[in-house]
Design an enzyme around this catalytic site. Structure first.
Site: not given
Ligand code: PCD
Ligand SMILES: [Cu+]
Length: 805
Positions: A239, A386-387, A756
């Site tokens: 990432q 996702r935080c 997130e």
């Molecule tokens: N106002 C607004 C905002 C936003 N958007 C869109 O929606 C999306 C998202 O964005 P953002 O909120 O800025 O975010 P980014 O930086 O791009 O991305 C990151 C995130 O992203 C989510 N989602 C998703 N989906 C998918 N399919 N796969 C994946 O792996 C994933 N991962 C997950 C996670 S865990 Mo961490 O890394 O834990 O911290 S953090 C995270 C992109 O396309 C954009 O452009 C729109 O349209 N409007």
């Molecule tokens: Cu966390």
């Protein structure tokens, strides 16, 4: 708040430019649905070998000996490497993102089950798998530490012998050999004083279990070292490819210009693919040593057992309030289980991530947060699943504690929030723990949801159900996120500030190629970045190509996680496009023989004010940029921007969930889930909808089933998809979504991150609903996961299954 003039849900065909606000279909999907995606495991190179790991069966043991002979004798095996082989290269340990070190291959001791002990490199995956069985490792078992609460006991087994006596940790003094850091925010004395005098106080312990993001594609890489040119190429599931390049160069001594990191298509990241894993390091070493490409791709069990986990926070939330439920102070204590090495992926200055956003959406006059991190015999990690760096935990602790306060005072959950919200006119709002929340309108969002769901009606129905002995719960959460790491004054990774970048080139015929320092993992960046450029430059999205993930071509950026691409990369994109438009304006003035000030911008062209027909389109200007420009102006039409955001962005939302729990089996039915999100300006409503559905699914998974438990010997339980809950279409509830629009005042197009929020916001909403089903019986909190077995146990404790009627 305003969604009247929001171009949202504009169908594609009605918008020739397909700019911001257009529900443009995902450009990348044409490739994916035709099987033309290109993932790490799709990469094949001539002469490529395969690496596989010998892993420890024990959670804590001394390695007495390793015998490689039988494995080396197997035809097709090229090398077996152990820590002793990496020592001369000084690569047997590697630095972590959190200022600690981690064993690349176990050095004399193993610290968690499945830890990497040796690597086998062979002609193919099958031979490698056979060979790892032939590596003989003799272990001497040691006492195991799995309970974080016991980590700092006098008689606790010492895990990190390499750190014994080193009481200066990366973030603070250490008070015990198993202690990693103590970190605090806010004013302890002032907070304690308010608690002493408060009319009402509540206190709730809660455990946020160890979970794992478990994306569809596991982690892997193909490392290829070209001995002749001394050039290293690594295809990797990362990432943050640029950061990997910097780290690889620092560790290997190969100049950064001779290292190319490519993140091809990524099958989901979810925070799991931010860090650097031993598998990557040994593949690179093996390729350098053997002079051929080496591939390593882990399997699901290895993935769940060893690559970064998330959460594992033991939290206590306390609120001091007056009898009307107005918050006077907040106190939060955390015991953070970081496993065997501190490999948390957080901005360097914050060992507990952005946990100090835990004052939430509320006007909290004074607060204090205390976090202690400890080592245990579990895999390292601590990623933002996702935080945005522990904001999930922060939202969980404040929202749970708010519910407990409401319950104690007999005030409705919605009402207590209403009374404590930061008011729209208070923004920008300075929190007691040091953040400046840029914007918000919490009251509007809450009222909209309550009305849409007929909250009063639901409460009446619940009352009737309770009288009949049925269990119905209503969860309500009003969360504030913090995304877009971040201003470089607050945020860096290993000293590199967390800016991001965009480079845009307009070709003579008016089409565009743009590259960013971020990297999509499924979010749809190829679609949405093009929309930003389209709106800024008046060039149709379909003529704009977006590329990310190749460090040889993309400008340096910190990558995609913590919903930072829109707040940071999206801002860089808009600013770079504006630089181009400013140059285009000069060219247009030259072509139309007027001064720049006489021009106005209209969708895709500059027009001479007040003179109809006198205009130049962006296409005409692009051609002129290469052929007919003002005296002294350099040719070309392109720009780069490195954007250091002035602040984070603070998306928010109100989520409501209704559950029915069967009082004989504990089976929960999520009857309704209503999610209102405010992410400021919405770039692509269709992608937003998809992102919210995805985040809600993952929130449902965490709240209702995901967990990585350990037994007393440190054996990881739940590391297969038989045990680890990945909801399918069958289990997943139906989601209803809604929105308000409160633009970020400092973001060039007013956008905040969104991806997130649904995860962060939904998890405490599920807990709130589940607990609410039992709240009339005195239950104030239940720890996740809320699976049927655990709820059935609670039902039995309350004796509900015995009662009739
Ligand atoms: N106002 C607004 C905002 C936003 N958007 C869109 O929606 C999306 C998202 O964005 P953002 O909120 O800025 O975010 P980014 O930086 O791009 O991305 C990151 C995130 O992203 C989510 N989602 C998703 N989906 C998918 N399919 N796969 C994946 O792996 C994933 N991962 C997950 C996670 S865990 Mo961490 O890394 O834990 O911290 S953090 C995270 C992109 O396309 C954009 O452009 C729109 O349209 N409007
Ligand atoms: Cu966390």
């Amino acid at each position: 708040m305003d969604n009247a003039n929001d171009a949202n849900n504009a169908p594609e065909q009605d918008d020739p430019i397909k700019g911001v606000g257009c529900a443009r279909k995902r450009k990348e999907d044409a490739r994916f649905i035709q099987g033309k995606g290109n993932y790490v495991d799709d990469i094949k190179m001539p002469g490529m070998l395969f690496a596989d790991m010998v892993r420890s069966p024990y959670a804590h043991a001394r390695i007495k000996s390793i015998n490689k002979e039988k494995a080396l004798a197997l035809p097709g095996v090229h090398a077996v490497l152990t820590a002793d082989d990496l020592k001369p290269l000084n690569l047997h340990w590697m630095p972590t993102l959190a200022g600690d070190v981690q064993a690349v291959l176990a050095d004399e001791k193993v610290h968690f089950q499945y830890q990497e002990v040796a690597v086998v490199v062979a002609d193919n995956r099958y031979i490698a798998a056979d060979a790892i069985e032939l590596v003989e490792v003799e272990y001497e078992e040691l006492p195991v530490l799995v309970d974080a609460h016991k980590a700092m006991d006098d008689d606790a087994p010492i895990l990190r012998e390499d750190l014994v006596g080193k009481m200066d940790g990366a973030h603070s003094k250490r008070v015990h050999d198993n202690h990693i850091f103590n970190w605090q925010a806010g004013d302890k004395d002032a907070t304690d004083r308010v608690f002493e005098q408060a009319e009402v106080t509540v206190k709730q312990d809660m455990y946020y279990p160890r979970v794992h993001p478990s994306p569809l594609e596991t982690c892997g890489c193909v490392a290829s070292f070209d001995k002749v040119n001394e050039h290293l190429t690594v295809y990797i599931t990362s990432q943050a490819p640029h950061v990997v390049r910097t780290v690889v160069s620092m560790l290997s001594g190969i100049p950064e210009s001779k290292v190319r990191i490519v993140s091809p298509d990524i099958g989901g990241g979810f925070g799991n693919k931010v860090g650097v894993y031993p598998g990557y390091v040994v593949s690179i070493v093996a390729s350098i040593v053997l002079g051929v490409p080496v591939k390593w791709v882990e399997n699901r069990m290895e993935h769940l057992s060893t690559t970064a986990f998330a959460r594992d926070y033991h939290m206590t939330g306390e609120i001091a309030a007056d009898s009307d439920g107005r918050i006077k102070a907040l106190r939060v204590n955390v015991l953070a289980d970081h496993g065997a090495f501190d490999a948390c992926a957080d901005p360097s200055k914050f060992p507990a991530g952005l946990m100090h956003i835990c004052t939430g959406s509320y006007d909290v006059p004074v607060a204090h947060l205390n976090v202690d991190g400890v080592y245990t015999n579990k895999a390292p990690g601590g990623v933002a699943y996702r935080c945005s760096f522990r904001v999930t935990e922060a939202v969980y602790v404040i929202e749970r504690t708010m519910d407990v306060l409401a319950q104690k005072l007999g005030i409705d959950k919605a009402e207590i929030r209403r009374r404590n919200f930061i008011k729209a006119e208070q923004f920008p709002y300075q929190t007691a723990l040091g953040w400046e929340i840029d914007s918000g309108d919490y009251h509007t969002a809450l009222e909209k949801v309550l009305e849409a769901c007929d909250y009063e009606g639901l409460r009446r129905e619940q009352q009737e159900k309770r009288e009949k002995g049925e269990l119905m719960g209503i969860g309500l959460v009003t969360f504030t996120e913090i995304v877009g790491a971040g201003p470089t004054r607050n945020c860096d990774i290993l000293g590199v500030g967390m800016f991001d970048s965009a480079e845009i080139r307009v070709h003579p015929t008016g089409s565009v190629i743009a590259r960013m320092g971020t990297i999509t993992q499924g979010q749809g960046h190829q679609t949405t970045y093009a929309q930003i450029i389209a709106s800024e430059l008046g060039i149709p999205s379909d003529e704009i190509s977006i590329e990310e993930g190749d460090t040889d071509t993309a400008p340096y950026g910190l990558g995609t996680y913590g919903s930072r691409s829109t707040p940071v990369g999206g801002a860089a994109t808009a600013v770079a496009a504006r630089k181009i438009r400013a140059k285009a304006q000069k060219i247009a003035a030259h072509l139309l023989e007027v001064s720049e000030q006489d021009l106005e911008w209209d969708v895709d062209r500059f027009k001479v004010k007040g003179v109809p027909g006198q205009e130049k389109t962006m296409k005409e200007i692009a051609w002129a940029a290469y052929n007919d420009r003002p005296e002294g102006m350099e040719p070309g039409l392109e720009a780069v921007d490195y954007y250091d955001p002035p602040n984070f962005t603070y998306p928010f939302g109100t989520y409501l969930c209704v559950v029915d729990i069967d009082k004989y089996t504990g089976v929960t039915k999520v009857r309704r889930f209503y999610a209102l999100d405010d992410c400021g300006t919405r770039i692509n409503p269709m992608i937003i909808e998809g992102q919210i559905h995805g985040g809600l699914n993952e929130g449902f998974a965490v709240a209702m089933g995901q967990e990585l438990p350990f037994d007393e010997q440190g054996n990881i339980l739940g590391n297969t998809l038989m045990d680890y809950f990945i909801p399918t279409f069958v289990e997943t509830p139906k989601w209803e979504t809604d929105y308000t629009v409160t633009p970020s005042p400092h973001h060039p197009i007013g956008a905040k991150g969104v991806a997130e929020s649904p995860h962060v916001g939904s998890i405490p909403t599920f807990t709130s609903a589940i607990v609410d089903a039992f709240s009339h019986l005195g239950t104030t909190h239940l720890d996740m996961p809320h699976n049927a077995f655990r709820l059935w146990q609670h039902i039995r404790e309350l004796g509900l299954d015995k009662r009739t009627g």
